[in-house]
Design a protein around this motif. Sequence first.
Motif, PDB file in Angstrom:
ATOM      1  N   SER A  64      36.269  27.495  33.936  1.00  0.00           N
ATOM      2  CA  SER A  64      37.349  27.294  34.909  1.00  0.00           C
ATOM      3  C   SER A  64      37.291  28.417  35.938  1.00  0.00           C
ATOM      4  CB  SER A  64      38.724  27.302  34.214  1.00  0.00           C
ATOM      5  OG  SER A  64      39.007  28.597  33.699  1.00  0.00           O
ATOM      6  N   GLU A  65      38.070  28.252  37.012  1.00  0.00           N
ATOM      7  CA  GLU A  65      38.114  29.304  38.033  1.00  0.00           C
ATOM      8  C   GLU A  65      38.722  30.579  37.465  1.00  0.00           C
ATOM      9  OE1 GLU A  65      40.026  28.092  41.593  1.00  0.00           O
ATOM     10  OE2 GLU A  65      38.592  26.499  42.058  1.00  0.00           O
ATOM     11  N   HIS A  66      39.713  30.421  36.588  1.00  0.00           N
ATOM     12  CA  HIS A  66      40.342  31.586  35.966  1.00  0.00           C
ATOM     13  C   HIS A  66      39.331  32.354  35.123  1.00  0.00           C
ATOM     14  CE1 HIS A  66      43.473  34.108  34.355  1.00  0.00           C
ATOM     15  NE2 HIS A  66      43.152  33.766  33.106  1.00  0.00           N
ATOM     16  N   ASP A  68      36.107  32.318  35.575  1.00  0.00           N
ATOM     17  CA  ASP A  68      35.177  32.951  36.509  1.00  0.00           C
ATOM     18  C   ASP A  68      35.725  34.280  37.020  1.00  0.00           C
ATOM     19  OD1 ASP A  68      33.301  30.948  36.277  1.00  0.00           O
ATOM     20  OD2 ASP A  68      34.066  29.813  38.000  1.00  0.00           O
ATOM     21  N   LYS A 129      30.511  31.529  39.113  1.00  0.00           N
ATOM     22  CA  LYS A 129      30.910  30.141  39.312  1.00  0.00           C
ATOM     23  C   LYS A 129      30.455  29.331  38.102  1.00  0.00           C
ATOM     24  CE  LYS A 129      30.692  26.260  42.543  1.00  0.00           C
ATOM     25  NZ  LYS A 129      30.130  25.758  43.822  1.00  0.00           N
ATOM     26  N   ASP A 130      31.427  28.631  37.525  1.00  0.00           N
ATOM     27  CA  ASP A 130      31.156  27.838  36.318  1.00  0.00           C
ATOM     28  C   ASP A 130      30.528  28.689  35.217  1.00  0.00           C
ATOM     29  OD1 ASP A 130      32.122  25.580  37.639  1.00  0.00           O
ATOM     30  OD2 ASP A 130      30.134  25.055  38.407  1.00  0.00           O
TER      31      ASP A 130
END
Length: 361
Positions: A64-66, A68, A129-130
């Motif tokens: 998730s972005e969190h 990352d 990212k990812d």
Amino acid sequence: MVEWIEFSDIIGITIVIYVSVLTLNNSYLRKDIRIGIIATGIALAILYALDMFWYVGIYFLPVSEHTDFILNAITCLVYLMVPVTLSPFFIIFTLRKRTVRHNLGLALIALLAVADIVNIFRPIFFYHKDSYMYYVPWGLGMHVICYGAFVILLWDMIRSRFFDYEDVFLATFVAVTMFIGFLASWINYDLKTLWLSLGISYLLMYLALTALFNKVDVITELPNRNAYARAISHIKDNYNTIVLIDLNGLKKFNDTMGHQVGDQYIFSTARTLADAFKGMGTLYRIGGDEFILISKYTKPVLNDTIDSVLHKGKCDEKYGDFKIDFAYGIAERLRGDAVGDVVGKADKLMYEHKKISKQGR
């Protein structure tokens, strides 16, 4: 399943523990040097611990972005430990002799530290990212700046002390090891190799310093008899003249004023002589009140230098208020002379000079 355990980090921590224990029990190293080595080790241990947390995040946190952001923040803190690892040791080691080169290295380290913190919120060098890490074009710049700072400070350290060929050879391996680590990080994203290269460099630096301080006299900070023995074993014909020097009056200082004053007398005379012979050769302390200079200069030049020192009558006032008084012998190497022959001639001339000076008192 223990796939999340990074054993390379455990090896790094083991190296830190090993070097730290040796450092705490090494009486040859100055106290400030021991502090620098321990401080560097603490920063390295934090780096390895943070790196282990990063792998825990990779294995247990959802993509998730969190996640990352968390992984990016941890990586930034790991990279922050690189300048933190470099700074305490080099600051303390060259604290007495600052140069423009040294200050440049520290400025680059400070720049890296600030950039690593900024990278938590804005990608300057890398981003995630990812749950994957990617370098931005400036990522190469980070590696170049960091390695450049390391080489600058390493070179400044070498220049500030007496390093013989073995010490320089070992320091070169430190630089090569670090370079391989930076290459692995940039080309293959192989951070394990980079972090291990830091640990190996840390161990090699400790070994280099141990070898160095075993060859440095604790009173005068000149190369000692161990360094002299190593030098003459590889000297061949790389010298022209040998000067033997024996201080007068040391026993009087020791008997009437104590050995502490005697040590101050030795220090003052040694540093005054070292300044006078600067650039003319290497001056060693080979005994209690005995010194030897190995030089490529001719006998007349060295004789003029010694006469100018004796003519002043006193040690340089910045080293202490002592009369400068010593006997000396100067011998030039002739064709076919072994180093022992030249030392023997200088020794004989020195004792003749001492005998004459005693008769004149």
